[in-house]
Scaffold this motif. Structure first.
Motif, mmCIF file in Angstrom:
data_model
loop_
_atom_site.group_PDB
_atom_site.id
_atom_site.type_symbol
_atom_site.label_atom_id
_atom_site.label_comp_id
_atom_site.label_asym_id
_atom_site.label_seq_id
_atom_site.Cartn_x
_atom_site.Cartn_y
_atom_site.Cartn_z
ATOM 1 N N ALA A 173 0.880 -1.050 0.337
ATOM 2 C CA ALA A 173 -0.039 0.163 0.076
ATOM 3 C C ALA A 173 0.904 1.608 -0.361
ATOM 4 O O ALA A 173 0.368 2.193 -1.274
ATOM 5 N N ALA A 174 1.729 1.004 0.796
ATOM 6 C CA ALA A 174 2.673 2.357 1.104
ATOM 7 C C ALA A 174 3.661 2.589 -0.560
ATOM 8 O O ALA A 174 3.983 3.930 -0.533
ATOM 9 N N THR A 175 4.081 1.637 -1.162
ATOM 10 C CA THR A 175 4.555 2.267 -2.369
ATOM 11 C C THR A 175 3.771 2.545 -3.701
ATOM 12 O O THR A 175 3.318 3.924 -4.064
ATOM 13 N N VAL A 176 2.005 1.712 -3.810
ATOM 14 C CA VAL A 176 1.316 2.439 -4.704
ATOM 15 C C VAL A 176 0.807 3.949 -4.381
ATOM 16 O O VAL A 176 0.459 4.710 -5.308
ATOM 17 N N ASN A 177 0.514 3.070 -3.224
ATOM 18 C CA ASN A 177 -0.206 5.424 -2.145
ATOM 19 C C ASN A 177 0.642 6.419 -3.007
ATOM 20 O O ASN A 177 0.347 7.810 -3.391
ATOM 21 N N SER A 178 1.807 6.379 -2.118
ATOM 22 C CA SER A 178 3.154 7.407 -3.057
ATOM 23 C C SER A 178 3.523 7.430 -4.169
ATOM 24 O O SER A 178 3.344 8.744 -4.068
ATOM 25 N N LEU A 179 3.449 6.197 -5.213
ATOM 26 C CA LEU A 179 3.495 7.095 -6.311
ATOM 27 C C LEU A 179 1.950 7.925 -6.942
ATOM 28 O O LEU A 179 2.033 8.728 -7.542
ATOM 29 N N ARG A 180 0.701 7.916 -6.048
ATOM 30 C CA ARG A 180 0.002 7.801 -6.420
ATOM 31 C C ARG A 180 -0.435 9.248 -6.110
ATOM 32 O O ARG A 180 -1.017 10.331 -6.768
ATOM 33 N N LEU A 181 0.434 9.714 -4.915
ATOM 34 C CA LEU A 181 0.944 10.927 -4.137
ATOM 35 C C LEU A 181 1.195 11.862 -5.094
ATOM 36 O O LEU A 181 1.294 12.884 -5.833
ATOM 37 N N LEU A 182 2.998 11.166 -5.632
ATOM 38 C CA LEU A 182 3.312 12.053 -6.516
ATOM 39 C C LEU A 182 2.971 12.592 -7.674
ATOM 40 O O LEU A 182 3.112 13.856 -8.089
ATOM 41 N N ASP A 183 2.041 11.848 -8.428
ATOM 42 C CA ASP A 183 1.053 12.509 -9.643
ATOM 43 C C ASP A 183 0.768 13.500 -8.991
ATOM 44 O O ASP A 183 0.202 14.030 -10.277
ATOM 45 N N SER A 184 -0.039 13.271 -8.089
ATOM 46 C CA SER A 184 -1.512 14.155 -7.524
ATOM 47 C C SER A 184 -0.624 15.967 -7.686
ATOM 48 O O SER A 184 -1.127 16.404 -7.448
ATOM 49 N N TYR A 185 0.944 15.594 -7.551
ATOM 50 C CA TYR A 185 1.781 16.978 -7.495
ATOM 51 C C TYR A 185 1.729 17.779 -8.007
ATOM 52 O O TYR A 185 1.174 18.953 -8.235
ATOM 53 N N LYS A 186 0.788 17.212 -9.591
ATOM 54 C CA LYS A 186 0.351 18.473 -11.047
ATOM 55 C C LYS A 186 -0.259 19.174 -10.568
ATOM 56 O O LYS A 186 -0.935 20.114 -10.918
ATOM 57 N N ASN A 187 -1.606 18.444 -9.551
ATOM 58 C CA ASN A 187 -1.562 19.572 -8.967
ATOM 59 C C ASN A 187 -2.306 20.215 -8.145
ATOM 60 O O ASN A 187 -3.007 21.195 -8.011
ATOM 61 N N PHE A 188 -1.228 21.055 -7.446
ATOM 62 C CA PHE A 188 -0.368 21.600 -6.944
ATOM 63 C C PHE A 188 0.174 22.674 -7.573
ATOM 64 O O PHE A 188 0.534 22.761 -8.393
ATOM 65 N N ASP A 189 -0.479 24.240 -7.136
ATOM 66 C CA ASP A 189 1.208 25.392 -6.611
ATOM 67 C C ASP A 189 2.324 25.467 -5.870
ATOM 68 O O ASP A 189 1.325 24.985 -4.773
ATOM 69 N N THR A 190 2.886 25.703 -6.620
ATOM 70 C CA THR A 190 3.932 26.220 -5.129
ATOM 71 C C THR A 190 4.381 27.050 -5.584
ATOM 72 O O THR A 190 4.734 27.904 -6.552
ATOM 73 N N PHE A 191 4.729 28.029 -4.571
ATOM 74 C CA PHE A 191 4.574 29.494 -4.064
ATOM 75 C C PHE A 191 6.379 29.482 -3.325
ATOM 76 O O PHE A 191 6.090 29.449 -1.826
ATOM 77 N N ARG A 192 7.094 30.312 -3.767
ATOM 78 C CA ARG A 192 7.909 30.278 -2.747
ATOM 79 C C ARG A 192 8.736 31.888 -2.502
ATOM 80 O O ARG A 192 7.966 33.243 -3.413
ATOM 81 N N ASP A 193 9.449 31.870 -0.715
ATOM 82 C CA ASP A 193 9.846 33.786 -0.989
ATOM 83 C C ASP A 193 11.209 32.586 -0.244
ATOM 84 O O ASP A 193 11.392 31.600 -0.458
ATOM 85 N N ASP A 194 11.629 33.998 0.368
ATOM 86 C CA ASP A 194 12.755 33.544 0.810
ATOM 87 C C ASP A 194 12.649 33.241 2.319
ATOM 88 O O ASP A 194 13.824 31.867 2.325
ATOM 89 N N THR A 195 12.290 32.285 2.710
ATOM 90 C CA THR A 195 12.294 31.677 4.260
ATOM 91 C C THR A 195 10.830 30.563 4.078
ATOM 92 O O THR A 195 11.314 29.362 4.743
ATOM 93 N N THR A 196 10.536 30.550 2.833
ATOM 94 C CA THR A 196 9.024 29.956 2.883
ATOM 95 C C THR A 196 9.004 28.771 1.458
ATOM 96 O O THR A 196 9.466 29.697 0.545
ATOM 97 N N MET A 197 8.313 27.494 1.019
ATOM 98 C CA MET A 197 7.900 27.017 0.180
ATOM 99 C C MET A 197 6.395 26.861 0.233
ATOM 100 O O MET A 197 6.759 25.866 1.080
ATOM 101 N N ILE A 198 5.437 27.301 -0.186
ATOM 102 C CA ILE A 198 4.382 26.483 0.202
ATOM 103 C C ILE A 198 3.769 25.859 -0.620
ATOM 104 O O ILE A 198 3.141 26.090 -2.025
#
Ligand SMILES: [Zn+2]
Length: 734
Positions: A283-308
């Motif tokens: 389950a851990a392998t399968v679900n982790s791969l699925r999670l990595l795949d879902s990262y395409k649905n995320f926005d990343t916001f960076r500044d000097d001290t944070t990455m959200i």
């Protein structure tokens, strides 16, 4: 006698194999354990006339399906050996089917109640699931067969996970005394050396002397390092595991997951995919791969001290709130803990609780709200939770405390202390976010179930009763409250520094607080009794009285609720969850038309930490109606920490109130959130935002917003008027 059993078996196997051309399961396993080529040995077993031997042969060749089929045959006869079921169960455990494996261990015990190996199997399954029975099963196995080295190895592993290095050392030594090739016991010794910052080289050399290709030893070490928050060191050991045995797919998967915890994406994907493609599909392998795949649905916001990292569906709405809070946290903790973080902190917010759950898989403890891996924090989004269940602000303060404490101690801190300090910090940020005694905790206090501080870690890792994890969070948090109150907040920082220098809890308490852990427990218990003793003693009375009140409420007998309610609140004022008296009283006051009493009881509820968005909104309405806009604003701002999502009227009301108070920056933030909430009246929302920008003197932005409003509704008169006004004022000022 048994000391050289491994070597003897090994020699016997070689001799028998060479002479007679036949093999035995134990012989083949001994060959493999010692790093010899066992392929032919196992292949010979598959040609045996005995189904059990064929099963072991196919298992050795990693032909799982055939092994499974042969075990089925071998265990079919009524009089087949119970041990066959244990071996079959272990195969299934290895192939990710713990429920069938557990059933087989129980069947084996029905046949042969004193079969120690079956209890070892049950212990392995319980350990993986952190269900609290593992130690009990391992102890049972040892009691039944004290000479079973494997049982001592399992016990050593469990003890170290519980941060009990002394027991772990003793049990590992027992295993090695029984079998001088007890590789897993050597791995535990290696882990103990690393966790206590000593050189592991002597034990590693012993492992290599038995079998240089035994990757599982390194993987076992890595897993213990993970349980002790040492994620970067765990990566090193998973890599060693793979170097020793490139086909150890479990280690590839675990390495991928560990790298994900450190915030990487590309390397984890390669490792996990490799494991998956080679049939390692737990389950851990399968679900982790699925999670990595879902990262395409995320926005990343960076500044000097944070990455959200936020899901695209809610990033515009949540970013301003989370980023602002994160910067307050960084400034506060940097000052308090007298340090800065080495790099930007990464915060991931998951609207799908299942995605978040993947992040915490295989880790003990609650993990229900957030989890921290070094400088990466993963947490639920409020949109993934029931409104009122979750406070993202408190969770972020909690997790960020872990980031600082893990960094300050170079990841050398016991679980109870980092959890306790994190819970304590939530209460430092807001009295209303303080550690609250839930009914489970009151019952534990009443029944004297709080653990001695030296043993508190096990309440998190292998709880003995279902509520013990929650009770342990409370206990750890209140211990830090107690230390802060009695010795001062600075002593908590002193303890952080002691842990950084590898002090044990016993040493840290002795050195920084100047008393023994036993004296500490006594004083803490007296402090707890003083605060909660009466509530704990009256718990049953409270529960019965609450039940009566709920019944009165159901019968619309509001007079009774009004009359009896206050005394029930007094029995247990911290209770603000389902069917709390505050809300029952407020409903009664409302039904009886007493707005003043309703506002008063809801204010009490708010200060006690009540989080129902609906109840708080009702309070804000009463406050605004009574002309107390400042209180209404403060109440609505609390909801922003609880449920800012899917809450268009919250942002609308708060924006209007702030605008009326001439707090234009606040109004801009709220109307921005209103626009990001996809409101029904989008043109109206853009128009209000434009007004706030205009009032704040930001004419360009005001013009953009008013144009957006007019794009949606070209005939919108107030917007047309505002546009003309903005343009006129711009011309004038030119
Ligand atoms: Zn925590």
């Amino acid at each position: 006698m048994k000391r050289h059993v491994g070597i003897v078996l090994f020699l016997l196997a070689c001799a028998a194999f060479a002479r007679a051309g036949w093999a035995t399961p134990a012989g083949c396993q001994a060959l493999r354990k010692h790093g010899r080529d066992a392929q032919e040995c196992f292949a010979a077993l598959t040609r045996s006339t005995d189904a059990y031997e064929r099963a072991e042969g196919f298992w050795g060749l990693e032909q799982w399906e055939q092994a499974n089929a042969q075990f089925r045959l071998a265990t079919a006869p009524e009089d087949s050996r119970a041990m066959y079921k244990v071996r079959w169960g272990l195969l299934l455990h290895e192939r990710f089917n713990d429920s069938d494996a557990a059933a087989l261990f129980h069947e084996a015990l029905n046949k042969e109640p004193s079969l120690a190996e079956a209890y070892v199997g049950l212990a392995l399954i319980s350990a993986d699931g952190f269900d609290g029975h593992a130690e009990e099963y391992a102890a049972k196995a040892i009691a039944l067969d004290p000479k079973l080295a494997e049982a001592h190895e399992v016990m050593a592993d469990l003890a170290l996970a519980n941060d009990d290095a002394q027991t772990a050392t003793a049990e590992a030594d027992k295993a090695i005394a029984l079998e001088d090739d007890a590789l897993d016991a050597m791995a535990i010794h290696t882990a103990i050396e690393l966790i206590t910052d000593r050189s592991p080289e002597a034990w590693l050399a012993k492992i290599r002397a038995v079998n240089p290709g035994y990757g599982e030893a390194y993987a076992r070490v890595a897993h213990q390092l993970e349980l002790h928050y040492r994620y970067e060191d765990a990566v090193i050991y998973y890599r060693k595991a793979i170097a020793a045995d490139p086909q150890l797919w479990a280690a590839h998967s675990a390495l991928g997951i560990d790298l994900m915890r450190l915030g990487q994406e590309q390397d984890p994907y390669q490792e996990l995919e490799l494991a998956y493609n080679n049939g390692y599909r737990d389950a851990a392998t399968v679900n982790s791969l699925r999670l990595l795949d879902s990262y395409k649905n995320f926005d990343t916001f960076r500044d000097d001290t944070t990455m959200i990292k936020l899901n695209k569906s809610e990033s515009a709405l949540l970013l301003p709130y989370i980023r602002a809070e994160l910067h307050i946290i960084l400034a506060t903790y940097s000052k308090k803990y007298q340090m800065t973080l080495p790099g930007p902190v990464q915060v991931e917010v998951y609207p799908d609780h299942e995605d978040f759950a993947v992040r915490t898989m295989g880790m003990p403890g609650l993990g229900a709200l957030g989890v921290t891996f070094g400088e990466v924090v993963a947490m639920d989004s409020p949109s993934g939770r029931k409104p009122g269940d979750f406070n993202w602000g408190a969770t972020l303060w909690h997790e960020m405390s872990h980031v600082f404490i893990l960094t300050a101690t170079n990841h050398r801190v016991p679980r109870w202390f980092t959890e306790g300090l994190a819970v304590h910090e939530e209460g430092q940020r807001s009295e209303e976010w303080k550690n609250r005694v839930t009914p489970d905790v009151l019952v534990a206090i009443r029944d004297k179930k709080l653990l001695p501080v030296e043993k508190l870690d096990r309440g998190f890792v292998y709880p003995e009763y279902p509520a013990q994890v929650i009770v342990s969070y409370f206990e750890a948090g209140s211990i830090c409250d107690f230390i802060g109150e009695k010795w001062g907040e600075s002593k908590l920082l002193d303890m952080v520094h002691s842990y950084a220098k590898l002090a044990t809890t016993t040493q840290a308490i002795q050195k920084d607080l100047g008393l023994s852990p036993q004296e500490f427990d006594q004083q803490y218990q007296a402090w707890i009794d003083k605060q909660y003793g009466a509530e704990a003693a009256h718990f049953d009375e409270w529960r019965a009285a609450l039940r009566d009140l709920v019944a009165a409420d159901e019968h619309k007998d509001y007079q009774t609720v009004q009359k009896k309610g206050p005394a029930v609140v007094a029995l247990y004022p911290q209770y603000v969850d389902d069917a709390n008296v505050y809300e029952l009283l407020a409903a009664a006051d409302k039904a009886l038309g007493d707005a003043k009493a309703e506002a008063a009881i809801l204010t009490q509820y708010e200060h006690a930490g009540g989080q129902s968005p609906d109840a708080l909104k009702q309070l804000a309405t009463l406050e605004a109606t009574a002309g107390d806009d400042a209180s209404a604003i403060a109440t609505l701002e609390r909801i922003n920490y609880i449920y800012p999502v899917k809450n268009e009227d919250l942002h609308h009301r708060l924006g209007d109130l702030l605008f009326a108070q001439k707090d234009y920056d606040g109004a801009i933030r709220e109307f921005d959130a209103l626009v990001a909430s996809n409101p029904v009246d989008r043109a109206g929302a853009e128009f209000e935002l434009a007004q706030a920008y205009y009032a704040a003197g930001q004419k360009d932005k005001a013009q953009d917003s008013v144009l957006s409003a007019l794009e949606i509704a070209p005939d919108y008169r107030p917007a047309q008027k505002l546009l003309l006004e903005i343009q006129a004022s711009t011309t004038k000022s030119n």
